[in-house]
Design a protein around this motif. Sequence first.
Motif, PDB file in Angstrom:
ATOM      1  N   TRP A 143      55.444  -5.660 -41.877  1.00 25.81           N
ATOM      2  CA  TRP A 143      55.949  -4.463 -41.409  1.00 25.81           C
ATOM      3  C   TRP A 143      54.746  -3.442 -41.466  1.00 25.81           C
ATOM      4  O   TRP A 143      53.851  -3.575 -42.431  1.00 25.81           O
ATOM      5  CB  TRP A 143      57.032  -3.718 -42.147  1.00 25.81           C
ATOM      6  CG  TRP A 143      58.552  -4.396 -42.050  1.00 25.81           C
ATOM      7  CD1 TRP A 143      58.590  -5.676 -42.413  1.00 25.81           C
ATOM      8  CD2 TRP A 143      59.492  -3.809 -41.300  1.00 25.81           C
ATOM      9  NE1 TRP A 143      59.872  -5.810 -42.070  1.00 25.81           N
ATOM     10  CE2 TRP A 143      60.504  -4.722 -41.399  1.00 25.81           C
ATOM     11  CE3 TRP A 143      59.714  -2.671 -40.613  1.00 25.81           C
ATOM     12  CZ2 TRP A 143      61.827  -4.645 -40.733  1.00 25.81           C
ATOM     13  CZ3 TRP A 143      60.973  -2.409 -40.044  1.00 25.81           C
ATOM     14  CH2 TRP A 143      61.999  -3.249 -40.145  1.00 25.81           C
ATOM     15  N   ASP A 189      52.953  -2.363 -45.203  1.00 27.53           N
ATOM     16  CA  ASP A 189      54.133  -2.273 -45.933  1.00 27.53           C
ATOM     17  C   ASP A 189      54.505  -3.752 -46.363  1.00 27.53           C
ATOM     18  O   ASP A 189      54.736  -4.568 -45.629  1.00 27.53           O
ATOM     19  CB  ASP A 189      55.426  -1.791 -45.178  1.00 27.53           C
ATOM     20  CG  ASP A 189      56.501  -1.395 -45.971  1.00 27.53           C
ATOM     21  OD1 ASP A 189      57.008  -1.992 -46.893  1.00 27.53           O
ATOM     22  OD2 ASP A 189      57.041  -0.432 -45.425  1.00 27.53           O
ATOM     23  N   PRO A 248      60.898  -7.719 -51.172  1.00 25.00           N
ATOM     24  CA  PRO A 248      61.732  -6.692 -52.022  1.00 25.00           C
ATOM     25  C   PRO A 248      60.788  -5.464 -52.399  1.00 25.00           C
ATOM     26  O   PRO A 248      61.148  -4.994 -53.478  1.00 25.00           O
ATOM     27  CB  PRO A 248      62.010  -7.264 -53.150  1.00 25.00           C
ATOM     28  CG  PRO A 248      61.005  -8.277 -53.439  1.00 25.00           C
ATOM     29  CD  PRO A 248      60.148  -8.581 -51.962  1.00 25.00           C
ATOM     30  N   ASN A 249      59.884  -5.061 -51.531  1.00 26.20           N
ATOM     31  CA  ASN A 249      58.863  -3.950 -52.036  1.00 26.20           C
ATOM     32  C   ASN A 249      58.954  -2.914 -50.823  1.00 26.20           C
ATOM     33  O   ASN A 249      57.770  -2.588 -50.673  1.00 26.20           O
ATOM     34  CB  ASN A 249      57.568  -4.398 -52.608  1.00 26.20           C
ATOM     35  CG  ASN A 249      57.705  -5.141 -53.989  1.00 26.20           C
ATOM     36  OD1 ASN A 249      58.158  -4.711 -54.741  1.00 26.20           O
ATOM     37  ND2 ASN A 249      57.169  -6.393 -53.751  1.00 26.20           N
ATOM     38  N   TRP A 250      59.915  -2.501 -50.374  1.00 24.11           N
ATOM     39  CA  TRP A 250      60.115  -1.528 -49.150  1.00 24.11           C
ATOM     40  C   TRP A 250      59.062  -0.356 -49.603  1.00 24.11           C
ATOM     41  O   TRP A 250      59.446   0.483 -50.466  1.00 24.11           O
ATOM     42  CB  TRP A 250      61.547  -1.221 -48.654  1.00 24.11           C
ATOM     43  CG  TRP A 250      62.275  -2.183 -48.226  1.00 24.11           C
ATOM     44  CD1 TRP A 250      63.089  -2.895 -48.880  1.00 24.11           C
ATOM     45  CD2 TRP A 250      61.761  -2.739 -46.744  1.00 24.11           C
ATOM     46  NE1 TRP A 250      63.576  -3.691 -47.866  1.00 24.11           N
ATOM     47  CE2 TRP A 250      62.921  -3.776 -46.698  1.00 24.11           C
ATOM     48  CE3 TRP A 250      61.029  -2.525 -45.824  1.00 24.11           C
ATOM     49  CZ2 TRP A 250      62.948  -4.630 -45.512  1.00 24.11           C
ATOM     50  CZ3 TRP A 250      61.083  -3.253 -44.503  1.00 24.11           C
ATOM     51  CH2 TRP A 250      61.827  -4.276 -44.798  1.00 24.11           C
ATOM     52  N   GLY A 251      58.356  -0.123 -48.695  1.00 24.42           N
ATOM     53  CA  GLY A 251      57.352   1.120 -48.681  1.00 24.42           C
ATOM     54  C   GLY A 251      56.273   1.287 -49.746  1.00 24.42           C
ATOM     55  O   GLY A 251      55.835   2.300 -50.121  1.00 24.42           O
ATOM     56  N   ALA A 252      56.192   0.272 -50.496  1.00 21.10           N
ATOM     57  CA  ALA A 252      55.097   0.216 -51.406  1.00 21.10           C
ATOM     58  C   ALA A 252      53.772  -0.336 -50.915  1.00 21.10           C
ATOM     59  O   ALA A 252      53.181  -1.032 -51.149  1.00 21.10           O
ATOM     60  CB  ALA A 252      55.550  -0.963 -52.614  1.00 21.10           C
TER      61      ALA A 252
END
Lengths: 121, 112
Positions: free
Chosen positions: A33, A99, A103-107
Amino acid sequence: EVQVVESGGILVQPGGSLTLSCVAPGFIFKNYWMNWVRQAPGKGLEWVAIIKEDGREKHYVDSVKGRFTISRDNAENSLILQMSSLRADDTAVYFCARDPGKPNWGAFDIWGQGTMVTVSS
Amino acid sequence: DVVMTQSPLSLPVTLGQPASISCRSSQSLVFRDGNTYLHWFQQRPGQSPRRLIYKVSNRDSGVPDRFSGSGSGTDFTLKISRVEAEDIGVYYCMQGTQWPYTFGQGTKLEIK
């Protein structure tokens, strides 16, 4: 080197249109993403838009909905932001950011150097 | 939208002394998968932002261990155990739990 490089920022008149680009050499672009984040002069960071790996899902901050369109070309490893009906408050440095997704959305782990958009007559 | 509120907005610190930044969210940042998508970024003067800590407390490689993150639910903290000159800049928390992603206002750390 894993990086993203933005381009396309210029001085544009209010009501005008502009397209920003971000190229992403050094990693498998189609697996991520991608986001646009902006920063007005002397201000904080504001998330603008996100696009899914395959381009089929997109989300925007309310202030740009209907005016900005995020897209991508995975064959060219590029991210695009089409901007129209530009206003003075769209003046900002625009960053492209990777992105990691689940499992690290927005990081956002990779940021470009930014490209400056100035909306002024 | 989730509102992120940082405090203080300005943080003058003496070299070698600790520093702490608070970040509060207007709603819980626990996602349905059980993860909490709260991250911290550092922006040094004239530079692009850089990720320091992801998912509350996971420090990025290359980030000195004097940086630590903690918290849960709606209340989070970034701590620097001993501030060094290279730490000056603006620190942002950001939530990735729901769209639109939102940042805190930023905390400017400066040396006294």
